[in-house]
Design a protein around this motif. Structure first.
Motif, short mmCIF file in Angstrom:
data_model
loop_
_atom_site.label_atom_id
_atom_site.label_comp_id
_atom_site.label_asym_id
_atom_site.label_seq_id
_atom_site.Cartn_x
_atom_site.Cartn_y
_atom_site.Cartn_z
N HIS A 198 0.86 -1.18 0.00
CA HIS A 198 0.00 0.00 0.00
C HIS A 198 0.89 1.23 0.00
O HIS A 198 1.80 1.35 0.81
CB HIS A 198 -0.90 0.03 1.24
CG HIS A 198 -1.89 -1.07 1.28
ND1 HIS A 198 -3.15 -0.94 0.79
CD2 HIS A 198 -1.79 -2.34 1.75
CE1 HIS A 198 -3.80 -2.08 0.94
NE2 HIS A 198 -2.99 -2.94 1.54
N VAL A 199 0.62 2.17 -0.89
CA VAL A 199 1.37 3.41 -0.95
C VAL A 199 0.88 4.35 0.14
O VAL A 199 -0.33 4.47 0.38
CB VAL A 199 1.22 4.07 -2.35
CG1 VAL A 199 1.90 5.43 -2.39
CG2 VAL A 199 1.79 3.16 -3.43
N LEU A 200 1.80 5.04 0.77
CA LEU A 200 1.48 6.03 1.79
C LEU A 200 0.54 7.08 1.19
O LEU A 200 0.87 7.69 0.17
CB LEU A 200 2.77 6.71 2.26
CG LEU A 200 2.64 7.85 3.25
CD1 LEU A 200 2.19 7.34 4.61
CD2 LEU A 200 3.98 8.58 3.36
N PRO A 201 -0.66 7.29 1.78
CA PRO A 201 -1.59 8.27 1.22
C PRO A 201 -0.96 9.66 1.02
O PRO A 201 -1.20 10.31 0.01
CB PRO A 201 -2.73 8.30 2.23
CG PRO A 201 -2.72 6.94 2.84
CD PRO A 201 -1.26 6.57 2.92
N ALA A 202 -0.15 10.11 1.98
CA ALA A 202 0.50 11.42 1.83
C ALA A 202 1.44 11.45 0.63
O ALA A 202 1.59 12.48 -0.03
CB ALA A 202 1.26 11.78 3.10
N ALA A 203 2.08 10.32 0.32
CA ALA A 203 2.97 10.26 -0.84
C ALA A 203 2.18 10.39 -2.14
O ALA A 203 2.65 10.98 -3.11
CB ALA A 203 3.77 8.96 -0.83
N LYS A 204 0.96 9.85 -2.15
CA LYS A 204 0.09 10.01 -3.32
C LYS A 204 -0.30 11.47 -3.52
O LYS A 204 -0.53 11.91 -4.63
CB LYS A 204 -1.18 9.18 -3.17
CG LYS A 204 -0.98 7.69 -3.26
CD LYS A 204 -2.32 6.99 -3.08
CE LYS A 204 -2.19 5.50 -3.06
NZ LYS A 204 -3.49 4.84 -2.88
N VAL A 258 5.58 19.35 4.27
CA VAL A 258 5.62 18.14 5.10
C VAL A 258 6.26 17.03 4.27
O VAL A 258 5.86 16.78 3.13
CB VAL A 258 4.20 17.74 5.56
CG1 VAL A 258 4.24 16.41 6.31
CG2 VAL A 258 3.59 18.83 6.42
N ILE A 259 7.24 16.36 4.85
CA ILE A 259 7.97 15.31 4.16
C ILE A 259 7.10 14.06 4.02
O ILE A 259 6.55 13.57 5.00
CB ILE A 259 9.28 14.98 4.90
CG1 ILE A 259 10.15 16.22 5.01
CG2 ILE A 259 10.03 13.83 4.23
CD1 ILE A 259 10.46 16.88 3.69
N CYS A 260 6.98 13.55 2.79
CA CYS A 260 6.14 12.38 2.48
C CYS A 260 7.00 11.21 2.01
O CYS A 260 6.56 10.39 1.20
CB CYS A 260 5.14 12.74 1.39
SG CYS A 260 4.04 14.10 1.80
#
Length: 137
Positions: free
Chosen positions: A19-25, A58-60
């Motif tokens: 699962h990809v980090l939602p914030a990274a998306k 914010v760092i993602c």
């Protein structure tokens, strides 16, 4: 100068799949961090980030080379002379920790995936750099 932008988005293993980090998306920027000696041999790491206004992001991503910085930290930023964002300092620490894992012998079967599966219950996020190097938060 040497520039390294992250090749992937932070992920975790959950319910039998990645699962990809939602914030990274939702990341809308890359923030650049200098590390190592200044000058022609300086090194830069580009981390995915989400802007929080003109002067912060914010760092993602999970940093590979930048120490004292973790996933979810908020940093002060300014545009460089060339345009990309450059971090100028930490604004808020997200109370996360970053660890780096390296294998000295090549493994043919994605050893990072086994580590993700092993740590599933701990809600760790991973950025994979190569078959033998990853960072986790």
């Amino acid at each position: 100068m040497h520039y390294e932008e992250h090749p992937s988005k932070a992920t975790r293993w959950r319910d039998g799949k990645l699962h990809v980090l939602p914030a990274a998306k939702q990341a809308d920027s890359t923030v650049w961090f200098s590390h190592g000696p200044a000058g022609p041999d300086s090194r830069w790491e580009g981390l995915l980030a989400r802007r929080r206004g003109e002067e912060s992001a914010v760092i993602c991503a999970v940093p590979f080379w930048i120490y004292d910085l973790s996933l979810g930290d908020e940093v002060a930023v300014i545009p460089s002379a060339e345009g990309p964002l450059v971090a100028t300092g930490l604004r808020h620490h997200a109370d996360a920790f970053t660890f780096r894992v390296s294998w000295t012998h090549p493994h043919p079967h994605q050893p990072w995936l086994g580590l993700m599966q092993e740590l599933e219950s701990h809600d760790c996020w991973f950025d994979v750099r190569s078959e033998s190097f990853l960072a986790l938060s």
